[in-house]
Write a protein that holds these residues in place. Structure first.
Motif, PDB file in Angstrom:
ATOM      1  N   SER A   1       8.093  -4.527   6.594  1.00  0.00           N
ATOM      2  CA  SER A   1       7.470  -3.516   5.720  1.00  0.00           C
ATOM      3  C   SER A   1       5.978  -3.778   5.492  1.00  0.00           C
ATOM      4  O   SER A   1       5.498  -3.763   4.354  1.00  0.00           O
ATOM      5  CB  SER A   1       8.218  -3.414   4.383  1.00  0.00           C
ATOM      6  N   ASN A   2       5.272  -4.052   6.579  1.00  0.00           N
ATOM      7  CA  ASN A   2       3.801  -4.174   6.535  1.00  0.00           C
ATOM      8  C   ASN A   2       3.309  -5.448   5.835  1.00  0.00           C
ATOM      9  O   ASN A   2       2.228  -5.477   5.255  1.00  0.00           O
ATOM     10  CB  ASN A   2       3.206  -2.922   5.859  1.00  0.00           C
ATOM     11  N   PHE A   3       4.125  -6.509   5.872  1.00  0.00           N
ATOM     12  CA  PHE A   3       3.759  -7.774   5.230  1.00  0.00           C
ATOM     13  C   PHE A   3       3.208  -8.774   6.243  1.00  0.00           C
ATOM     14  O   PHE A   3       3.908  -9.172   7.164  1.00  0.00           O
ATOM     15  CB  PHE A   3       4.984  -8.372   4.534  1.00  0.00           C
TER      16      PHE A   3
ATOM     17  N   THR B   1       0.849  -1.204   0.000  1.00  0.00           N
ATOM     18  CA  THR B   1       0.000   0.000   0.000  1.00  0.00           C
ATOM     19  C   THR B   1       0.883   1.253   0.000  1.00  0.00           C
ATOM     20  O   THR B   1       0.514   2.275  -0.568  1.00  0.00           O
ATOM     21  CB  THR B   1      -0.938   0.031   1.236  1.00  0.00           C
ATOM     22  N   GLU B   2       2.069   1.136   0.611  1.00  0.00           N
ATOM     23  CA  GLU B   2       2.989   2.277   0.690  1.00  0.00           C
ATOM     24  C   GLU B   2       3.740   2.522  -0.624  1.00  0.00           C
ATOM     25  O   GLU B   2       4.282   3.611  -0.833  1.00  0.00           O
ATOM     26  CB  GLU B   2       4.011   2.063   1.814  1.00  0.00           C
ATOM     27  N   ASN B   3       3.786   1.515  -1.492  1.00  0.00           N
ATOM     28  CA  ASN B   3       4.539   1.678  -2.746  1.00  0.00           C
ATOM     29  C   ASN B   3       3.917   2.722  -3.679  1.00  0.00           C
ATOM     30  O   ASN B   3       4.568   3.183  -4.624  1.00  0.00           O
ATOM     31  CB  ASN B   3       4.713   0.345  -3.477  1.00  0.00           C
ATOM     32  N   PHE B   4       2.677   3.138  -3.405  1.00  0.00           N
ATOM     33  CA  PHE B   4       2.074   4.229  -4.189  1.00  0.00           C
ATOM     34  C   PHE B   4       2.782   5.560  -3.942  1.00  0.00           C
ATOM     35  O   PHE B   4       2.575   6.517  -4.678  1.00  0.00           O
ATOM     36  CB  PHE B   4       0.571   4.355  -3.889  1.00  0.00           C
ATOM     37  N   LYS B   5       3.619   5.610  -2.899  1.00  0.00           N
ATOM     38  CA  LYS B   5       4.390   6.840  -2.631  1.00  0.00           C
ATOM     39  C   LYS B   5       5.492   7.039  -3.659  1.00  0.00           C
ATOM     40  O   LYS B   5       6.120   8.097  -3.702  1.00  0.00           O
ATOM     41  CB  LYS B   5       5.089   6.737  -1.266  1.00  0.00           C
TER      42      LYS B   5
ATOM     43  N   LEU C   1      -0.900  -7.639  -3.565  1.00  0.00           N
ATOM     44  CA  LEU C   1      -0.780  -6.496  -4.487  1.00  0.00           C
ATOM     45  C   LEU C   1      -1.650  -5.356  -3.965  1.00  0.00           C
ATOM     46  O   LEU C   1      -2.849  -5.544  -3.756  1.00  0.00           O
ATOM     47  CB  LEU C   1      -1.236  -6.966  -5.880  1.00  0.00           C
ATOM     48  N   ASN C   2      -1.049  -4.222  -3.785  1.00  0.00           N
ATOM     49  CA  ASN C   2      -1.659  -3.135  -3.014  1.00  0.00           C
ATOM     50  C   ASN C   2      -2.073  -3.684  -1.651  1.00  0.00           C
ATOM     51  O   ASN C   2      -3.182  -3.482  -1.172  1.00  0.00           O
ATOM     52  CB  ASN C   2      -2.843  -2.491  -3.736  1.00  0.00           C
ATOM     53  N   TYR C   3      -1.136  -4.429  -1.074  1.00  0.00           N
ATOM     54  CA  TYR C   3      -1.356  -5.083   0.208  1.00  0.00           C
ATOM     55  C   TYR C   3      -0.613  -4.356   1.330  1.00  0.00           C
ATOM     56  O   TYR C   3       0.528  -3.908   1.153  1.00  0.00           O
ATOM     57  CB  TYR C   3      -0.844  -6.540   0.171  1.00  0.00           C
ATOM     58  N   GLY C   4      -1.253  -4.275   2.468  1.00  0.00           N
ATOM     59  CA  GLY C   4      -0.620  -3.797   3.692  1.00  0.00           C
ATOM     60  C   GLY C   4      -1.296  -4.508   4.857  1.00  0.00           C
ATOM     61  O   GLY C   4      -2.517  -4.679   4.857  1.00  0.00           O
ATOM     62  N   SER C   5      -0.491  -4.922   5.802  1.00  0.00           N
ATOM     63  CA  SER C   5      -1.035  -5.612   6.973  1.00  0.00           C
ATOM     64  C   SER C   5      -1.991  -4.715   7.753  1.00  0.00           C
ATOM     65  O   SER C   5      -3.034  -5.162   8.233  1.00  0.00           O
ATOM     66  CB  SER C   5       0.122  -5.978   7.887  1.00  0.00           C
ATOM     67  N   HIS C   6      -1.626  -3.442   7.883  1.00  0.00           N
ATOM     68  CA  HIS C   6      -2.490  -2.520   8.622  1.00  0.00           C
ATOM     69  C   HIS C   6      -3.839  -2.365   7.908  1.00  0.00           C
ATOM     70  O   HIS C   6      -4.882  -2.418   8.547  1.00  0.00           O
ATOM     71  CB  HIS C   6      -1.816  -1.153   8.790  1.00  0.00           C
ATOM     72  N   ALA C   7      -3.770  -2.187   6.575  1.00  0.00           N
ATOM     73  CA  ALA C   7      -5.011  -2.059   5.801  1.00  0.00           C
ATOM     74  C   ALA C   7      -5.859  -3.319   5.955  1.00  0.00           C
ATOM     75  O   ALA C   7      -7.086  -3.247   6.113  1.00  0.00           O
ATOM     76  CB  ALA C   7      -4.681  -1.827   4.327  1.00  0.00           C
TER      77      ALA C   7
END
Ligand code: IPE
Ligand code: IPE
Ligand code: MG
Length: 242
Positions: A191-193, A62-66, A133-139
């Motif tokens: 890294s949020n995995f 999800t952070e890679n959109f930065k 893909l567009n994955y984040g543990s927090h999300a």
């Protein structure tokens, strides 16, 4: 690697270091992503041959959109192209593909290619590839919480229903816990995995950048896993191998 010893049932791979791999060779970062597709393909075939049942692959956080819009666009196009063309091994190896992550704001064409892959492979059972893909543990935890609250609000569940098993079942995918997490490129973080799923996983951090993570490197990783002594909070077991 000893084939008679236990294989991890569910392996997580944080495919990191593509940019550095390319930069080291005087190429632009995106060449690393392109090369990584070939590496991943060989790795998936190898994992299927080794009898791995579940593999979760961190493709885009999800952070890679930065990142720079050009790199993000390159990756989105690479996903579309790869899902359409590079997954020809799937039928032969009977690989089922699933996705974990938020659909928004992924482009429509990426979503269509993802949905097609899921549909085409839904009856296979040998190896399950969970592509994050567009994955984040927090999300994921936020989304799971919303889903569960809605069920509660609609009177579909009561507080007694909320167990660890129930929480797991309401994550993006209901998969067994991670046994082994590999992160290439030498970085020592998640890294949020899959934080929830990795609670008792063994970790392995090879120095190689992902494009160099060959089937031989994978076997080396498994060898390390097979020497670990997993206790799950219990008492010491006999060491599994010499
Ligand atoms: C991993 O490689 C791929 C994605 C995050 C999409 P990187 O692009 O993070 O490569 P490095 O870590 O910058 O070398
Ligand atoms: C993690 O790598 C995400 C993927 C491999 C897809 P990053 O390169 O985004 O992680 P950080 O920024 O180094 O923590
Ligand atoms: Mg990185």
């Amino acid at each position: 690697m000893n084939k008679d010893l236990l294989m991890p049932n569910h392996i997580g791979i944080i495919m990191d270091g593509n940019g550095r791999w390319a930069q080291k060779r005087g190429m632009i970062r995106t060449m690393g992503h392109k090369t990584a597709v070939g590496t991943l393909k060989k790795l998936c075939i190898h994992m299927a041959d080794r009898g791995v049942k579940y593999a979760s692959l961190y493709a885009f956080s999800t952070e890679n959109f930065k990142r720079d819009i050009k790199e993000v666009e390159f990756l989105m196009n690479l996903f579309i192209e790869s899902f359409k063309k590079e997954f020809d091994f799937i039928k032969e190896k009977k690989v089922r593909v699933l996705f974990s992550g938020r659909r928004k704001p992924l482009p429509k064409k990426v979503l269509e290619a993802m949905d097609q892959l899921v549909e085409d492979t839904k009856n296979y059972t040998d190896l399950t590839l969970n592509i994050c893909l567009n994955y984040g543990s927090h999300a994921e935890i936020v989304d799971m919480t919303k889903k569960v609250c809605e069920m509660y609000h609609n009177g579909e569940i009561s507080l007694e229903n909320i167990t660890e098993d129930f929480i797991q079942k309401n994550m993006y995918q209901d998969l067994p816990p991670l046994d082994f997490v590999i992160r290439t490129s030498g970085e020592l973080r998640l890294s949020n995995f899959m934080m929830y799923q990795a609670s008792y996983a063994e970790f392995y951090f090879p120095k190689v950048y992902f494009p160099d993570f060959t089937p031989e490197e994978f076997d080396k990783a498994i060898e390390v896993f097979q020497k670990r002594n997993r206790r799950f909070g219990g008492i010491e077991n006999e060491v599994k191998s010499s």
